[in-house]
Design a protein around this motif. Structure first.
Motif, mmCIF file in Angstrom:
data_model
loop_
_atom_site.group_PDB
_atom_site.id
_atom_site.type_symbol
_atom_site.label_atom_id
_atom_site.label_comp_id
_atom_site.label_asym_id
_atom_site.label_seq_id
_atom_site.Cartn_x
_atom_site.Cartn_y
_atom_site.Cartn_z
ATOM 1 N N LYS A 1 0.860 -1.179 0.000
ATOM 2 C CA LYS A 1 0.000 0.000 0.000
ATOM 3 C C LYS A 1 0.892 1.224 0.000
ATOM 4 C CE LYS A 1 -3.766 2.224 2.512
ATOM 5 N NZ LYS A 1 -4.416 2.636 1.290
ATOM 6 N N GLU A 2 0.697 2.075 -0.954
ATOM 7 C CA GLU A 2 1.477 3.306 -1.005
ATOM 8 C C GLU A 2 0.614 4.457 -0.530
ATOM 9 O OE1 GLU A 2 4.186 4.149 -3.907
ATOM 10 O OE2 GLU A 2 4.478 2.090 -4.548
ATOM 11 N N TYR A 3 1.203 5.299 0.282
ATOM 12 C CA TYR A 3 0.472 6.443 0.801
ATOM 13 C C TYR A 3 0.915 7.687 0.052
ATOM 14 C CZ TYR A 3 -1.118 3.749 4.791
ATOM 15 O OH TYR A 3 -1.705 2.826 5.585
ATOM 16 N N THR A 4 0.006 8.323 -0.570
ATOM 17 C CA THR A 4 0.321 9.601 -1.195
ATOM 18 C C THR A 4 -0.624 10.667 -0.645
ATOM 19 O OG1 THR A 4 -1.112 8.980 -3.017
ATOM 20 C CG2 THR A 4 1.249 8.635 -3.326
ATOM 21 N N GLY A 5 -1.245 10.329 0.470
ATOM 22 C CA GLY A 5 -2.256 11.217 1.034
ATOM 23 C C GLY A 5 -1.655 12.426 1.715
ATOM 24 N N ASN A 6 -2.455 13.043 2.522
ATOM 25 C CA ASN A 6 -2.097 14.314 3.146
ATOM 26 C C ASN A 6 -0.875 14.177 4.057
ATOM 27 O OD1 ASN A 6 -2.049 16.524 4.965
ATOM 28 N ND2 ASN A 6 -4.116 17.025 4.257
ATOM 29 N N CYS A 7 0.181 14.907 3.717
ATOM 30 C CA CYS A 7 1.432 14.787 4.442
ATOM 31 C C CYS A 7 1.291 15.255 5.890
ATOM 32 C CB CYS A 7 2.500 15.607 3.727
ATOM 33 S SG CYS A 7 4.164 15.286 4.302
ATOM 34 N N SER A 8 0.583 16.337 6.125
ATOM 35 C CA SER A 8 0.494 16.849 7.494
ATOM 36 C C SER A 8 -0.301 15.907 8.394
ATOM 37 C CB SER A 8 -0.098 18.260 7.511
ATOM 38 O OG SER A 8 -1.431 18.223 7.076
ATOM 39 N N VAL A 9 -1.259 15.184 7.815
ATOM 40 C CA VAL A 9 -2.000 14.189 8.600
ATOM 41 C C VAL A 9 -1.055 13.056 9.006
ATOM 42 C CG1 VAL A 9 -3.839 12.454 8.519
ATOM 43 C CG2 VAL A 9 -4.221 14.729 7.545
ATOM 44 N N GLN A 10 -0.211 12.629 8.070
ATOM 45 C CA GLN A 10 0.749 11.556 8.372
ATOM 46 C C GLN A 10 1.767 12.021 9.417
ATOM 47 O OE1 GLN A 10 0.480 8.435 7.213
ATOM 48 N NE2 GLN A 10 -1.352 9.052 6.117
ATOM 49 N N ILE A 11 2.218 13.266 9.309
ATOM 50 C CA ILE A 11 3.164 13.790 10.303
ATOM 51 C C ILE A 11 2.512 13.808 11.684
ATOM 52 C CG2 ILE A 11 4.435 15.857 11.057
ATOM 53 C CD1 ILE A 11 4.957 16.471 8.105
ATOM 54 N N GLU A 12 1.247 14.184 11.723
ATOM 55 C CA GLU A 12 0.531 14.213 13.002
ATOM 56 C C GLU A 12 0.419 12.801 13.583
ATOM 57 O OE1 GLU A 12 -1.050 15.815 16.237
ATOM 58 O OE2 GLU A 12 -0.274 17.015 14.563
ATOM 59 N N ARG A 13 0.146 11.832 12.721
ATOM 60 C CA ARG A 13 0.063 10.439 13.190
ATOM 61 C C ARG A 13 1.419 9.964 13.728
ATOM 62 N NH1 ARG A 13 -1.477 6.305 9.184
ATOM 63 N NH2 ARG A 13 -1.777 5.003 11.016
ATOM 64 N N LEU A 14 2.488 10.342 13.020
ATOM 65 C CA LEU A 14 3.827 9.931 13.467
ATOM 66 C C LEU A 14 4.186 10.612 14.788
ATOM 67 C CD1 LEU A 14 6.434 8.418 13.111
ATOM 68 C CD2 LEU A 14 7.184 10.122 11.437
ATOM 69 N N LYS A 15 3.804 11.855 14.928
ATOM 70 C CA LYS A 15 4.070 12.573 16.181
ATOM 71 C C LYS A 15 3.384 11.868 17.346
ATOM 72 C CE LYS A 15 2.860 16.747 18.591
ATOM 73 N NZ LYS A 15 1.549 17.303 18.861
ATOM 74 N N GLN A 16 2.127 11.486 17.126
ATOM 75 C CA GLN A 16 1.397 10.781 18.194
ATOM 76 C C GLN A 16 2.035 9.437 18.512
ATOM 77 O OE1 GLN A 16 -2.779 10.495 17.408
ATOM 78 N NE2 GLN A 16 -3.096 12.693 17.585
#
Ligand SMILES: [Zn+2]
Length: 294
Positions: A8-23
């Protein structure tokens, strides 16, 4: 277990992914970092372009070499020239600080966590940035160590003084003959302690680090573990990438994060617990730190 066509490749919203990684970073009991060449590239340790020309212009003019990687394989006609190349390669990739702060940004994010680093990088930049030596496992060797080219004994040797002498004393792309390093036991030529073939020497330090890595993995088979993969390409996926996928699959509380410019993906089996960021690693780490203090 994992099929390439089911990634699965993610090309979605970068800031959402950054927020998930931060959490994931904030809530993880433990963070296992897996780092490949992309992290050092992001820290500015590039092997071609302006940086190559600055240190290797004569080699470009004489042999047409255009990057540090391929120049390491060039069949130089003399040992004096071979070591003129390698002393520069070692010095400018191992004994200088990286131009950009990607490693320092990473340390700022994990320094208060229970973390460990598994890396295929051989440039020592984790230690230069202040990471705890006891939390590092350099599986593929270290530019800062030499070994006997015949692997006649199981020991490695710090090369800093010798490399600095070669840098200071080389002229016209040649080091003085008496600086050519030889094995103190059998007299054969010395070589870099890098995993290129089956003569790679795994000394006491290597086994101790491997043991600490195994302990960390064993202690964190359960719980909220973040497997943070940074800049790992597809050359040797069996060292970092495949084990990280497996550990994540086996632990329903684990998160897998993959930050890699151009190659950020995860298997579908763990897709819901994966964070994939197709972006510059240093930029992502910097963004995470800014979020952490805000
Ligand atoms: Zn030897």
């Amino acid at each position: 277990m994992f099929l390439k066509n089911r990634m699965k490749e993610y090309t979605g919203n970068c800031s959402v992914q950054i927020e998930r990684l931060k959490q994931a970073l904030e809530t993880a009991d433990a963070v296992l970092i897996g780092a490949g060449a992309g992290l050092s590239t992001s820290a500015g340790l590039t092997y071609s372009g302006e940086r190559f020309e600055r240190y290797f212009a004569e080699f470009h003019q004489k042999y047409g070499i255009t990057d540090m990687y391929s120049g390491g394989f060039y069949p130089y006609s003399t040992l004096e020239e071979y070591w003129a190349w390698w002393s520069r390669h070692i010095f400018y990739n191992r004994y200088v600080d990286a131009p950009l702060p990607a490693y320092q940004e990473l340390l700022a994010l994990v320094k208060d966590k229970d973390y460990f680093v598994l890396t295929t990088n051989v440039d020592h930049q984790f230690q230069r940035a202040g990471f705890d030596k006891k939390k590092l496992f350099y599986t593929q060797g270290d530019y800062g160590l030499w070994q006997c080219s015949k692997a006649c004994h199981n020991k490695t040797y710090d090369n800093e003084d010798a490399v600095r002498q070669m840098i200071d004393q080389q002229q016209d792309m040649e080091i003085p003959s008496d600086l050519i390093p030889r094995c103190p036991v059998c007299g054969s030529l010395m070589t870099m302690n890098l995993r290129c073939d089956n003569t790679f020497v795994q000394d006491e330090g290597w086994y101790a680090a491997q043991s600490r890595y195994s302990d960390f993995v064993r202690r964190h088979k359960h719980g909220t573990v973040l497997y943070l993969e940074l800049g790992v390409g597809n050359n040797t996926p069996v060292i970092i990438k495949y084990p990280f996928w497996k550990y994540t699959l086996e632990n329903p509380n684990a998160i897998y994060a993959c930050v890699n410019f151009g190659q950020a993906y995860a298997p579908r089996e763990i897709a819901e617990r994966s964070v994939c960021l197709d972006a510059d690693i240093g930029r992502i780490l910097s963004a995470l730190n800014r979020k952490a203090v805000s």
